[in-house]
Design an enzyme around this catalytic site. Structure first.
Site, PDB file in Angstrom:
ATOM      1  N   ASN A   1      58.635  38.121  52.502  1.00 22.48           N
ATOM      2  CA  ASN A   1      57.191  37.979  52.350  1.00 22.48           C
ATOM      3  C   ASN A   1      56.613  37.427  53.647  1.00 22.48           C
ATOM      4  OD1 ASN A   1      55.045  35.512  51.269  1.00 22.48           O
ATOM      5  ND2 ASN A   1      54.568  37.619  50.760  1.00 22.48           N
ATOM      6  N   GLY A   2      55.359  37.797  53.930  1.00 19.00           N
ATOM      7  CA  GLY A   2      54.668  37.225  55.081  1.00 19.00           C
ATOM      8  C   GLY A   2      54.355  38.243  56.165  1.00 19.00           C
TER       9      GLY A   2
ATOM     10  N   LYS B   1      59.753  30.863  44.782  1.00 14.45           N
ATOM     11  CA  LYS B   1      59.249  31.264  46.095  1.00 14.45           C
ATOM     12  C   LYS B   1      59.230  30.042  46.996  1.00 14.45           C
ATOM     13  CE  LYS B   1      55.457  33.299  48.705  1.00 14.45           C
ATOM     14  NZ  LYS B   1      54.049  33.751  48.744  1.00 14.45           N
TER      15      LYS B   1
ATOM     16  N   GLY C   1      51.086  39.846  49.619  1.00 10.96           N
ATOM     17  CA  GLY C   1      50.093  38.878  49.172  1.00 10.96           C
ATOM     18  C   GLY C   1      48.720  39.274  49.667  1.00 10.96           C
ATOM     19  N   ARG C   2      48.268  38.615  50.733  1.00 11.50           N
ATOM     20  CA  ARG C   2      46.943  38.913  51.280  1.00 11.50           C
ATOM     21  C   ARG C   2      46.813  40.381  51.675  1.00 11.50           C
ATOM     22  NH1 ARG C   2      46.868  35.469  56.230  1.00 11.50           N
ATOM     23  NH2 ARG C   2      49.108  35.862  56.072  1.00 11.50           N
TER      24      ARG C   2
ATOM     25  N   CYS D   1      53.251  27.096  48.490  1.00 10.59           N
ATOM     26  CA  CYS D   1      51.833  26.871  48.788  1.00 10.59           C
ATOM     27  C   CYS D   1      51.683  25.835  49.901  1.00 10.59           C
ATOM     28  CB  CYS D   1      51.096  26.408  47.536  1.00 10.59           C
ATOM     29  SG  CYS D   1      49.336  26.099  47.837  1.00 10.59           S
TER      30      CYS D   1
ATOM     31  N   MET E   1      43.960  33.029  48.738  1.00  8.52           N
ATOM     32  CA  MET E   1      43.944  33.978  47.634  1.00  8.52           C
ATOM     33  C   MET E   1      43.583  33.314  46.311  1.00  8.52           C
ATOM     34  SD  MET E   1      47.291  36.232  48.561  1.00  8.52           S
ATOM     35  CE  MET E   1      47.195  37.161  47.032  1.00  8.52           C
ATOM     36  N   GLU E   2      43.574  31.984  46.274  1.00  9.95           N
ATOM     37  CA  GLU E   2      43.270  31.295  45.021  1.00  9.95           C
ATOM     38  C   GLU E   2      41.880  31.683  44.538  1.00  9.95           C
ATOM     39  OE1 GLU E   2      43.175  26.793  43.110  1.00  9.95           O
ATOM     40  OE2 GLU E   2      43.628  27.077  45.225  1.00  9.95           O
TER      41      GLU E   2
ATOM     42  N   GLN F   1      53.469  31.960  36.914  1.00 10.36           N
ATOM     43  CA  GLN F   1      53.909  31.035  37.961  1.00 10.36           C
ATOM     44  C   GLN F   1      53.513  29.596  37.634  1.00 10.36           C
ATOM     45  OE1 GLN F   1      52.299  30.604  42.274  1.00 10.36           O
ATOM     46  NE2 GLN F   1      53.988  32.065  42.420  1.00 10.36           N
TER      47      GLN F   1
END
Length: 325
Positions: free
Chosen positions: A193-194, A133, A217-218, A92, A1-2, A62
């Site tokens: 999350n995930g 996180k 997220g994604r 990360c 996602m960066e 963040q």
């Protein structure tokens, strides 16, 4: 996602109902206090009276780093620039980041997690919330429990937990049941999350983790209308239709039009490919378009390819409400 999660993306994704707050890409902290321009690059919303998207959704800044003193110095800098919340990234899994002692690399040692959180919390002296996180440890899930307690002991106000270890990367499955073990040992709110790609995933993640909230997220890049469907189900118990390709393509088109105003054409095309690549894993039409456009370098041609007539869309179907898992 960066590279994809910037102010433009935050604006586009928060125009639909469902998201309560957003997080910037991480500001990489090494050994010095960064100048204001770095913070403004990652979070241009800091230039406003309120650190929110145009639709009023809060933006949390963040930080990613391992040196407590450097993190503290940059926390004070962020506070002076107007940040209203600071999030610390210990999740990360990228090899480059971990090799330089950032992100999930700190999960090898819970004491380092606690020192980093405590340094930032001490620097802002309660003026704004500090959150974190993590993952389920680096390799050992048992150590992940200790890291979660360390984040709370350091002063984190809430904790987001990605339900895999660093070594598991993004390989399925996500271990949502392990988040329940963490939640049982903490007093602060825990957010799951995930692998929450669908409404059914959302309900299963909540059920197995016991968490009231989830972080996307994604999945929100793969399906920009997922938060709206989740929120609608929360309010009505009704499953809305799956997001059609035309709606996904429209988000990409608006993204291209916004980004081309200040980025080189080749960069915008690259970012569009990155986003479409995430979409293709969850949508057959996105996969077909990606295969057609993956070698395209011209922005106008790429956008035209997103909007070109394709196969007739399948009839809309309603997403089954996840009443049982």
């Amino acid at each position: 996602m960066e590279g994809v999660i910037d102010a433009v993306t935050r604006d586009l994704l928060t125009r639909e109902a469902g998201l309560d707050w957003t997080v910037t890409e991480f500001v990489r902290v090494v050994d010095a206090r960064l100048p204001p321009r770095v913070f403004h690059k990652h979070c241009p919303e800091l230039r406003q009276a309120r650190v929110v998207t145009p639709t009023g959704i809060p933006v949390h800044l963040q930080l990613l780093g391992s040196d407590p003193q450097a993190l503290a110095a940059n926390a004070r800098q962020a506070l002076a620039l107007g940040a209203t919340s600071l999030d610390l990234n210990f999740g990360c899994p990228a090899k480059t980041v971990n090799r330089h002692d950032g992100g999930a690399s700190l999960l090898r040692d819970p004491h380092r997690v606690e020192r980093a959180v405590a340094a930032v919390a001490g620097a802002v002296e309660g003026a704004i919330p500090v959150t974190a996180k993590i993952r389920l440890g680096f390799a050992d899930k048992q150590l992940g429990l200790a890291c979660a307690r360390a984040a709370e002991d350091g002063g984190a106000r809430h904790l987001v937990v990605h339900a895999r270890t660093r070594n598991e990367g993004y390989r399925p499955p996500a271990h949502w049941e392990w988040i329940a073990r963490i939640r049982a040992q903490l007093t602060i709110p825990v957010i799951a999350n995930g692998d929450i790609w669908t409404l059914a995933d959302y309900w299963k993640a909540r059920s197995l983790s016991g968490c009231e909230d989830v972080m996307l997220g994604r999945a929100v890049l793969a399906d920009p209308l997922l938060p709206r469907r989740i929120r609608h189900w929360q309010r009505t118990g009704e499953g809305l239709p799956a997001t059609p390709w035309q709606a996904r393509a429209e988000v990409l088109h608006r993204y291209a039009e916004r980004q081309r105003q200040h980025l080189p054409e080749r960069v915008v095309v690259s970012l569009l490919k990155q986003w479409l690549n995430i979409m293709r894993g969850r949508d057959a039409e996105a996969a077909r378009r990606f295969a057609t456009l993956r070698r395209e370098t011209r922005l106008d041609a790429f956008v035209a390819g997103l909007r070109a007539p394709g196969d007739e869309p399948a009839p809309e179907r309603r997403e089954a409400a996840p009443l049982a898992c």
